[in-house]
Design an enzyme around this catalytic site. Sequence first.
Site, PDB file in Angstrom:
ATOM      1  N   ASP A 338      83.719 -89.462  14.044  1.00 56.86           N
ATOM      2  CA  ASP A 338      84.043 -88.039  13.981  1.00 56.86           C
ATOM      3  C   ASP A 338      85.253 -87.873  13.053  1.00 56.86           C
ATOM      4  OD1 ASP A 338      83.731 -85.495  16.554  1.00 56.86           O
ATOM      5  OD2 ASP A 338      84.145 -85.332  14.425  1.00 56.86           O
ATOM      6  N   GLU A 537      85.195 -75.955  19.605  1.00 59.91           N
ATOM      7  CA  GLU A 537      85.931 -77.141  20.066  1.00 59.91           C
ATOM      8  C   GLU A 537      87.072 -76.773  21.012  1.00 59.91           C
ATOM      9  OE1 GLU A 537      85.144 -79.342  15.810  1.00 59.91           O
ATOM     10  OE2 GLU A 537      86.170 -80.441  17.387  1.00 59.91           O
TER      11      GLU A 537
HETATM   12  C1  GLC Z   1      84.335 -82.005  14.247  1.00 61.97           C
HETATM   13  C2  GLC Z   1      83.360 -82.124  15.386  1.00 61.97           C
HETATM   14  C3  GLC Z   1      82.018 -82.685  15.005  1.00 61.97           C
HETATM   15  C4  GLC Z   1      81.670 -82.293  13.581  1.00 61.97           C
HETATM   16  C5  GLC Z   1      82.693 -82.934  12.654  1.00 61.97           C
HETATM   17  C6  GLC Z   1      82.442 -82.562  11.185  1.00 61.97           C
HETATM   18  O1  GLC Z   1      85.569 -82.502  14.639  1.00 61.97           O
HETATM   19  O2  GLC Z   1      83.825 -82.845  16.523  1.00 61.97           O
HETATM   20  O3  GLC Z   1      81.068 -82.172  15.948  1.00 61.97           O
HETATM   21  O4  GLC Z   1      80.373 -82.736  13.260  1.00 61.97           O
HETATM   22  O5  GLC Z   1      84.024 -82.583  12.987  1.00 61.97           O
HETATM   23  O6  GLC Z   1      82.712 -81.214  10.956  1.00 61.97           O
END
Ligand code: GLC
Length: 646
Positions: A338, A537
Site C-alpha cells: 500500500d 479512509e
Molecule cells: C491508499 C489505500 C489503497 C489505495 C492506495 C493507492 O492508501 O489504502 O486502498 O489503493 O492508497 O491509492
Amino acid sequence: MTKQISSHTRITTLLIVICIAVMLASCGTMAGLSQSKPKSLLTYDEQAKEILATMTLDEKIGQMIQSEYVGMQDKNDIQKYFLGSVLMGGGSDPAAGNSLEAWTDVYDEVQSIAMKTRLGIPVMYGVDAVHGHSNVIGATIFPHNIALGCTNNPELIEKIGKITAIEMQATGMNWTFAPCVTVVRDERWGRTYEGFSEEPEIASILGAASTRGLQGNDLSDPLAVAACAKHYIADGGTSAVTSQGRGGPAFGGFNFGGAAMTTRGGTRVTLNAGNSEFDEDTLRKIHLPPYKACVDAGVATIMPSYSSWNGTKCSASKFLLTDLLKGELGFKGFLISDYNAIDQINMRNFKEAIAISINAGMDMAMEPTRYAEFFTFLKELVEEGTVPMSRIDDAVTRILRVKIAMGLFDDSRSHLTDRKLHEIFGSKEHRKVARQAVRESLVLLKNNNEVLPVAKNTKKIFVAGINGNDIGNQCGGWTIQWQGQSGNDLTEGTTILQGIKDIVSSDTEVVYSRDGSGAAGSDVAIVFVGEERPYAEGSGDNGDLSLSAQQVEMINSIKSEGIPVVAVIISGRPMIIGDILDKADAIVAAWYPGTEGQGVADVLFGDYKPTGKLSFTWPKSMDQIPINVGDSDYDPLYEFGFGLSY
Ligand code: GLC
C-alpha cells in the site's frame, strides 16, 4: 464479548447466512457467469524466466518499484530506474485536470517513456477504479461495494467489473486496486463502504465476481485489466482505539489535517490501519475466505494492508505474505504494497523496513516519491546478501508472469491507448447497468401504511435534504478526488432529485428544500438524511453514527405538518436512526448510489420493487457496535439479510 444466545436466534441467523450464500452461488451458475477459471499464471512461467535471465540487477529492482505520477521529481525517472509500474494515487490529478483526454495523455506519456528502456517493458499503470473509473470526470460511477453487497447478484457485479475495465482501458489504465474484499466488522471504520459485507461468504462470492469481471477469462484481452484484492488481511477487523479531544484523521497510519471525526462527547475513534487482535482460527474463518475466492478466480495482484495482526504489520509478516498466501493458498501473482506502507514498518530506518518487507514476501513497492531511495537501498541489500537474489528473482518472475498474461510483451500490440474507446466512455449503456445496480442495492427497512411506492401522479411532492440534490454526496469518497467532494459540479450524473422530477407525471409539482422548510400543503415528503460529507479512509473513522440533530429536526417538523414522510438514508454504513424511527412512515437505505440517481426514484415510485437485503447488521445504538451476524446477544434494529418489498 461473549454472551448467551438463544438457540432459536442462532439457528435463524445460520439459516439466513446459508440462504444468502446459496442464492449468491446459484445466481452465479444460473446466470451463466464465467465460472471457467482463467489460465493459471504459471502458464507464463517459462517465458518469464527467459526474460528474467536477460535482466540486470538494476532492471530487476526497477520492476519491483511503483512510483506515483504526480510524486515523481522527473517523469524520465521511469526510464532511469526501469520502473515496473506507475500509479495515480487517490488525490493525484493530471496537471490538465481530470478529463478523459488528460488521463489518456498521461498514460501515453508514461508508457512512451517506459518503452525507451533497454528491454522496453511496458508499465502496469495502477489506479483506484473502485466503483467505476472513479477518478475521471464523465466516467460511469457505480454504487460503492456496501450497496452492491445488498444486491445478492454476482452476475451484476461481474458486469460492473467488465464495464469498469472498458472505461479504464479508454484511458489506457490497465490495473485497478480493486476489488476491496475486506470483511468489515465495525462500521465506525471509515472504509466500511468499500466492503461488500460483514460476512465472509458475501465478500468472497462478490469479490470473485468482481475479479472475473475486471480480468475476464483472458488477461491479454485489450478490454480487460489486472485486478487487486485488498487489503490483505483483516483490515476490517481492527480494534477501535478511542481518545479524547480532536486530532487529524488517520490515513494509512499517518495523521493528515482535516475534519476530525469525533463523537459528540469529543471522543475520537480510530480503526483505520489499526491492529486486529484475535486468534488464527478467527482470521481463517472470517477474513481469509475472500482472498481464497479471489486467488481461485485468478486475481493477478493482492495488496497487503497497512494494518497489523496481533501487533505485526501485515506488510512485514512472512507468515501472512509467504507461508499463508503464496504457500497454502497458492497465489501465483504478485503483492503490491500500500501507499508508503513499507516505510511505516520502520519510520526511522527505511532500509531496514525494505529488507523486512521484501524478505517477508512483498514483491512490488508502492513508493510514490521515495522510489529512487528504495532502488538504492534494495540494491545495497542484495549486494550485502541481506535480501537474497532468489527473493528478487521470485518477485520479478511473479511480476513478469502478470505482465505477460496481460499481453504487455506482445510486440504486435500498440501499448498506447485505443482512443476509439472514448466513444463508449460513460455511455448510456454503461449508465443503464449502473442504474440497475442502484435499484437492486436499495434496502426497504420500513413501509407503514404502504406509503411506498409513491404514486407518480401525486399532486405535490416535497423533497428535502442536502443529499437529495448533490452528486458528490450521492457518490461518496473515491470519486474524482480521493476524499470525494460535495456539490453538483463534480462530474456528470443525475441527482436523485432530478430522477424524481423525471419520473413523476407532468402535472405533479415537485418542491425541493435543502433545509426542509416549506413542506406545508404537500401530499408526501421524501426526506434525505445520512452522511453529508464524503470521506475516505481514516477521515471517515467516526465514533458517532447517529443522524445529526438538524436532520432529526427536519423530519420532526415535516411530520408535524401531518405529511407522510419517506426517509432515504444516503450513507457509507448503517446509521443510528432511533430518533426518526417513529416519525418516518417509510425508511430506505440507499447507501452511495453513484452517478445514476434515477435508480433511487425507480424504487421510490414503484418502477422497481425493492429486492435489496442488508449485507451488514443494522444496530440499534452505538453501544451495540461492533455487532455482526452470528454474535451472541444478537439484537439489532434490523438483522443481517433483512429487507422488505412492495
Ligand atoms: C491508499 C489505500 C489503497 C489505495 C492506495 C493507492 O492508501 O489504502 O486502498 O489503493 O492508497 O491509492
